[in-house]
Design a protein around this motif. Structure first.
Motif, PDB file in Angstrom:
ATOM      1  N   LYS A   1      -1.954   0.000   4.701  1.00 10.90           N
ATOM      2  CA  LYS A   1      -1.306   1.119   4.034  1.00 10.90           C
ATOM      3  C   LYS A   1      -1.174   2.305   4.986  1.00 10.90           C
ATOM      4  O   LYS A   1      -1.908   2.428   5.950  1.00 10.90           O
TER       5      LYS A   1
ATOM      6  N   ILE B   1      10.149  -1.091   4.059  1.00 12.32           N
ATOM      7  CA  ILE B   1       9.747   0.255   3.632  1.00 12.32           C
ATOM      8  C   ILE B   1      10.830   0.844   2.733  1.00 12.32           C
ATOM      9  O   ILE B   1      10.528   1.465   1.709  1.00 12.32           O
TER      10      ILE B   1
ATOM     11  N   ARG C   1      12.781  -0.731   0.762  1.00  9.63           N
ATOM     12  CA  ARG C   1      12.665  -1.387  -0.545  1.00  9.63           C
ATOM     13  C   ARG C   1      11.513  -0.781  -1.353  1.00  9.63           C
ATOM     14  O   ARG C   1      11.651  -0.515  -2.544  1.00  9.63           O
ATOM     15  N   GLN C   2      10.368  -0.538  -0.687  1.00 10.27           N
ATOM     16  CA  GLN C   2       9.233   0.079  -1.377  1.00 10.27           C
ATOM     17  C   GLN C   2       9.595   1.467  -1.900  1.00 10.27           C
ATOM     18  O   GLN C   2       9.247   1.829  -3.030  1.00 10.27           O
TER      19      GLN C   2
ATOM     20  N   GLY D   1       9.996   2.609  -5.895  1.00 13.51           N
ATOM     21  CA  GLY D   1       9.212   3.734  -6.405  1.00 13.51           C
ATOM     22  C   GLY D   1      10.040   4.735  -7.184  1.00 13.51           C
ATOM     23  O   GLY D   1       9.510   5.506  -7.979  1.00 13.51           O
TER      24      GLY D   1
ATOM     25  N   GLN E   1       3.493   8.024  -3.346  1.00 16.51           N
ATOM     26  CA  GLN E   1       4.375   6.928  -2.955  1.00 16.51           C
ATOM     27  C   GLN E   1       4.351   6.714  -1.440  1.00 16.51           C
ATOM     28  O   GLN E   1       4.285   5.581  -0.966  1.00 16.51           O
TER      29      GLN E   1
ATOM     30  N   LEU F   1       2.663   3.398   0.889  1.00 12.96           N
ATOM     31  CA  LEU F   1       3.551   2.479   1.605  1.00 12.96           C
ATOM     32  C   LEU F   1       2.748   1.475   2.418  1.00 12.96           C
ATOM     33  O   LEU F   1       1.784   1.840   3.087  1.00 12.96           O
ATOM     34  N   LYS F   2       3.174   0.227   2.340  1.00 11.49           N
ATOM     35  CA  LYS F   2       2.541  -0.824   3.139  1.00 11.49           C
ATOM     36  C   LYS F   2       3.365  -1.001   4.408  1.00 11.49           C
ATOM     37  O   LYS F   2       4.568  -1.220   4.350  1.00 11.49           O
TER      38      LYS F   2
END
Length: 191
Positions: A2, A117, A119-120, A124, A137, A141-142
């Motif tokens: 993360k 990223i 897409r994440q 969100g 958020q 993020l991963k």
């Protein structure tokens, strides 16, 4: 991994809490804007509109050259240019400080271009009435598996050079269009 494992965060000054003053000794700050961020990302500074200014004695958050700033409004990041150092940044912006395992220019590349990223970030926003990213958020993020630091640095450098080249070519194309339109106008006038 993360973001919080590799990056520390500083949120800007809450704009509605800044008390403006007319006191002579109060510093006058330029406020960092979305246009400033876009210029910093492109590596091209234009003589655009005047930034909003605020005169205050409050302790406010200001930018330094090479700060990695993320816009919670647009979801874009940039490295602050010397032209925007000292600008006041509000709670719409977040400063990201990667540790020694993550190159700042590579992080910039990931935030702006990595599909995972993106897409994440997009997910969100689902169901949100206001299209604005949250600090949580960003912290959640991963990150993808990171290459070596030397590869990160190389990717980050190439990315910044390409963004600058793209901006210069766009400016050149805009200038050529303006010139051609002026010539056409002259032809019409002379008839």
């Amino acid at each position: 991994m993360k973001m919080t494992d590799l990056v520390s965060f500083k949120l800007g000054s809450p704009q509605f809490r800044i008390k403006e003053t007319l006191a002579k000794e109060a510093p006058l700050y330029q406020m960092y804007s979305q246009l400033d961020l876009e210029e910093d990302l492109a590596g091209v500074v234009s003589d655009h509109q005047e930034n909003k200014q605020v005169k205050t004695l409050d302790d406010v958050s200001t930018l330094k050259t090479n700060d990695l700033v993320f816009s919670l409004i647009s979801g874009k990041a940039a490295l602050v240019s010397p032209e925007h150092a000292g600008y006041l940044y509000t709670q719409n912006y977040l400063i990201l400080e990667p540790d020694e395992r993550l190159d700042d220019k590579f992080l910039l590349y990931l935030l702006n271009e990595d599909k995972g990223i993106a897409r994440q970030l997009w997910l969100g926003l689902q169901g949100s009435m206001v299209l604005k990213y949250t600090v949580k958020q960003i912290k959640d993020l991963k990150l993808p598996k990171l290459p070596s630091l030397s590869k990160q640095a190389a990717i980050g450098q190439v990315y910044l050079k390409q963004k600058h080249l793209q901006a210069v070519k766009k400016r050149q194309a805009d200038n050529e269009l303006t010139l051609q339109l002026a010539k056409l106008e002259e032809v019409l006038k002379n008839g």
